[in-house]
Design a protein around this motif. Structure first.
Motif, short mmCIF file in Angstrom:
data_model
loop_
_atom_site.label_atom_id
_atom_site.label_comp_id
_atom_site.label_asym_id
_atom_site.label_seq_id
_atom_site.Cartn_x
_atom_site.Cartn_y
_atom_site.Cartn_z
N ASN A 4 -14.36 -1.09 -5.51
CA ASN A 4 -13.44 -0.14 -6.11
C ASN A 4 -12.23 0.09 -5.20
N THR A 5 -12.48 0.26 -3.92
CA THR A 5 -11.38 0.47 -2.96
C THR A 5 -10.49 -0.77 -2.92
N ARG A 6 -11.10 -1.93 -2.87
CA ARG A 6 -10.34 -3.18 -2.83
C ARG A 6 -9.50 -3.32 -4.10
N SER A 7 -10.07 -2.98 -5.24
CA SER A 7 -9.36 -3.06 -6.51
C SER A 7 -8.17 -2.10 -6.53
N ARG A 8 -8.37 -0.90 -6.03
CA ARG A 8 -7.28 0.08 -6.00
C ARG A 8 -6.17 -0.35 -5.03
N ASN A 9 -6.55 -0.96 -3.90
CA ASN A 9 -5.54 -1.51 -2.99
C ASN A 9 -4.72 -2.58 -3.70
N SER A 10 -5.38 -3.44 -4.47
CA SER A 10 -4.69 -4.50 -5.19
C SER A 10 -3.74 -3.93 -6.23
N GLN A 11 -4.14 -2.83 -6.87
CA GLN A 11 -3.25 -2.17 -7.84
C GLN A 11 -1.98 -1.68 -7.16
N VAL A 12 -2.14 -1.12 -5.97
CA VAL A 12 -0.97 -0.65 -5.22
C VAL A 12 -0.08 -1.84 -4.85
N LEU A 13 -0.69 -2.92 -4.39
CA LEU A 13 0.08 -4.11 -4.06
C LEU A 13 0.85 -4.60 -5.29
N SER A 15 1.93 -2.89 -7.67
CA SER A 15 3.00 -1.94 -8.01
C SER A 15 4.26 -2.17 -7.17
N VAL A 16 4.14 -2.83 -6.02
CA VAL A 16 5.32 -3.11 -5.18
C VAL A 16 5.67 -4.60 -5.14
N LYS A 17 4.93 -5.39 -5.88
CA LYS A 17 5.13 -6.85 -5.83
C LYS A 17 6.57 -7.25 -6.21
N LYS A 18 7.12 -6.61 -7.23
CA LYS A 18 8.49 -6.96 -7.65
C LYS A 18 9.47 -6.69 -6.51
N GLU A 19 9.32 -5.54 -5.83
CA GLU A 19 10.20 -5.22 -4.71
C GLU A 19 10.04 -6.22 -3.57
#
Length: 89
Positions: A4-13, A15-19
């Protein structure tokens, strides 16, 4: 780090991938998870000519990413490192 933590980290990543892709000179963005200790790492490679400008811009969107990841339950330590990557193939 649990799934779950790894998945949430990936969601954050994500969210900034375009930037990250818009950073001048970006060559790659990689997510690495250690098989032993399950550390979650993000490696952003930029060409040498663009690095100084990105560092002067405080590695945007690093602060945004770190702030969001720091709020995730299960994240116990956050570090930033600067290094060099050389493809030797």
């Amino acid at each position: 780090m649990d799934n779950n933590t790894r998945s949430r980290n990936s969601q954050v990543l994500n969210s900034v991938k375009k930037e990250l892709k818009e950073v001048k000179g970006v060559k790659s963005v990689q997510r690495v998870v250690c098989g032993g200790c399950l550390d979650y790492k993000v490696v952003v490679a930029v060409d040498a000519e663009s690095f100084k400008g990105w560092s002067e811009d405080k590695f945007v969107p690093e602060e945004k990413f770190l702030e969001a990841v720091g709020k995730i339950s299960g994240v116990s330590k956050i570090e930033c490192q600067v290094g060099s990557i050389l493809d030797t193939t």
